[in-house]
Design an enzyme around this catalytic site. Structure first.
Site, PDB file in Angstrom:
ATOM      1  N   LYS A 159      39.761 -22.942  19.315  1.00  0.00           N
ATOM      2  CA  LYS A 159      40.623 -23.673  18.376  1.00  0.00           C
ATOM      3  C   LYS A 159      40.934 -25.070  18.902  1.00  0.00           C
ATOM      4  O   LYS A 159      40.921 -26.044  18.148  1.00  0.00           O
ATOM      5  CB  LYS A 159      41.916 -22.889  18.124  1.00  0.00           C
ATOM      6  CG  LYS A 159      42.893 -23.554  17.140  1.00  0.00           C
ATOM      7  CD  LYS A 159      42.405 -23.540  15.699  1.00  0.00           C
ATOM      8  CE  LYS A 159      43.261 -24.394  14.756  1.00  0.00           C
ATOM      9  NZ  LYS A 159      44.522 -23.791  14.373  1.00  0.00           N
ATOM     10  N   LYS A 164      50.694 -31.656  17.391  1.00  0.00           N
ATOM     11  CA  LYS A 164      51.034 -30.509  18.254  1.00  0.00           C
ATOM     12  C   LYS A 164      49.767 -29.940  18.893  1.00  0.00           C
ATOM     13  O   LYS A 164      49.717 -29.695  20.106  1.00  0.00           O
ATOM     14  CB  LYS A 164      51.726 -29.421  17.417  1.00  0.00           C
ATOM     15  CG  LYS A 164      52.227 -28.230  18.212  1.00  0.00           C
ATOM     16  CD  LYS A 164      52.181 -26.937  17.403  1.00  0.00           C
ATOM     17  CE  LYS A 164      50.894 -26.176  17.658  1.00  0.00           C
ATOM     18  NZ  LYS A 164      50.715 -24.952  16.912  1.00  0.00           N
TER      19      LYS A 164
END
Lengths: 293, 293
Positions: free
Chosen positions: B172, B240
């Site tokens: 990811k 983030k």
């Protein structure tokens, strides 16, 4: 098919492009700095000329395929250059990858002399040149584009009139910017995966189907996994194109915070003697730096 | 289908994911900080629990879908956390996007307690969560993956076991690195084209078929042309994730010269109050800076 074609610059790209035009039946006059490719193209039916001017005098359409901006300037406007030999109504097509801003100046000078010009840089590499499947990004008017289209169809597949003079070179610069940025991102991702002890090949697979999917992840990602750095596209040529990108961006006042480090990494790769490797070899710099930690 | 499922974190992603599992027939216990989505999922047949521990006590498999690493740590190991309620042989699946390195620690702690863990972050956004077509990148053992696969099949489409514990989060992070880098490159290219007076839409078209082609050029390139910055994926969430990328790279000693400025640009976008726009709004920073020249 009546158009007489001149071809100047019989390098890795120019030679197969000229041979394809010859095979398609265009009468052709050629000139190049190096003798062997001229001999080869002449043996296939072309006529040899001793200067760019002689090429222009014998041609309705003159194609140039040269290394960089100064080469094109010299061949077009130097002593015995193309401009001195072009008849009114003739067409110059520059298929080199050079400065978009210089290109606009060249087109304007030729226009003053009664000739037309298209910028038509290509992508697809030597293989695309040989197979006649190059992508061709064109700048110029629709009318002149239509005149050149039959020649483009012989040399390429994906042929787009992007806009007015210089637009082909702008599109090529954009292409090299995106390709460079994507190669660097893929290289950093695969290096990160490997450093984390994760199989980078499976990461590539997992990413291919989603938003991270790209032609670069597919082709250059696989080259990185295989460490197959035989070009392909040489890093030193991408560095040359990177300078065109950053020079053009600077002249236009456009920031390129993402591309600036990519250009620096290409420079490092060339400085380390890896300029003749494929540009996907950018990953080797990350691997060296990781190993040094 | 005998597995009892717990679901913690019923946000934009978690709520539709839990509803898909409910519809597929899994008995479910849920917990979330905010009451309305709990009410909605309970109305669809789930049982309400007052703590992560209660969820774990009632479940064979507990799924967490939370904002960030500290949230997952607290839900798993805090007071009345999941770890305190899991039976031996139970399985925790964290589908949040969090630190790969922290993830490995969590899996190790759960393993000491006799439970298993998978990291299984997703991509595909709210639409993928609703449609049950998420890409799911999984880290863990094959045996545990096989146990969870029927649940993944309900929630997603492209499901890849990337490697051992943490490998899903690494994949990811790689995804977000490549997506961010490609968006920035496309944004710089389209800004350059526009500044040169060239139709950026035609540049996008000319580039799509070649090596510059990507899902990002296709989708986010079009968003940039349309100035359609309704998310999509919010810039502040990409920021983030960018911190996860750079923190992980730093811990592993991997340089990210290309991604560092992308993270800085995401930070600037958020600082300018545009954090709730789609990440393709990165192009607006370049446009502002160009206009300022």
């Amino acid at each position: 098919m009546g158009e007489r074609v001149g071809f100047i610059g019989l390098g890795i790209m120019g030679k197969p492009m000229s041979l394809n035009l010859l095979r398609a039946g265009y009468p052709m006059t050629v000139h190049s700095r190096s003798a062997p490719p001229v001999d080869e193209v002449v043996a296939s039916g072309a006529t040899r000329a001793s200067s760019p001017r002689e090429v222009a005098e014998a041609s309705d359409i003159v194609i140039t395929m040269l290394p960089d901006t100064p080469d094109v300037e010299k061949v077009l406007f130097g002593d015995d250059g193309v401009a001195s030999g072009l008849a009114p109504g003739a067409l110059a097509i520059d298929m080199s990858t050079i400065s978009p801003i210089a290109t606009r100046g060249f087109a304007s000078q030729l226009s003053d002399a009664g000739a037309s010009m298209l910028d038509a840089p290509v992508s697809g590499g030597e293989k695309g040149a040989i197979d006649g499947t190059l992508s061709i990004m064109v700048g110029g008017t629709q009318e002149v584009f239509d005149r050149a289209k039959p020649l483009f169809d012989v040399m390429g597949g994906n042929i787009v009139l992007v806009g007015d003079s210089g637009a082909g070179q702008i599109a090529k610069a954009c292409n090299q910017l995106v390709v460079g940025g994507t190669i660097e991102a893929v290289a950093e991702a695969l290096t990160l995966a490997t450093a984390a002890g994760v199989d980078a090949a499976r990461v590539r697979e997992a990413l291919l189907g989603g938003f991270a999917g790209s032609k670069i992840l597919e082709v250059h990602g696989q080259r990185m996994l295989d460490e197959a750095f035989t070009p392909g596209f040489r890093a030193r040529l991408h560095l040359k194109d990177a300078h065109i990108v950053s020079d053009t961006a600077r002249e236009l006042g456009v920031p390129t915070p993402g591309f600036t480090p990519v250009e620096e990494e290409l420079q490092r790769l060339v400085d380390e003697g890896k300029g003749d490797l494929d540009h996907s070899a950018l990953i080797t710099l990350l691997q060296e730096d990781s190993a040094a930690e």
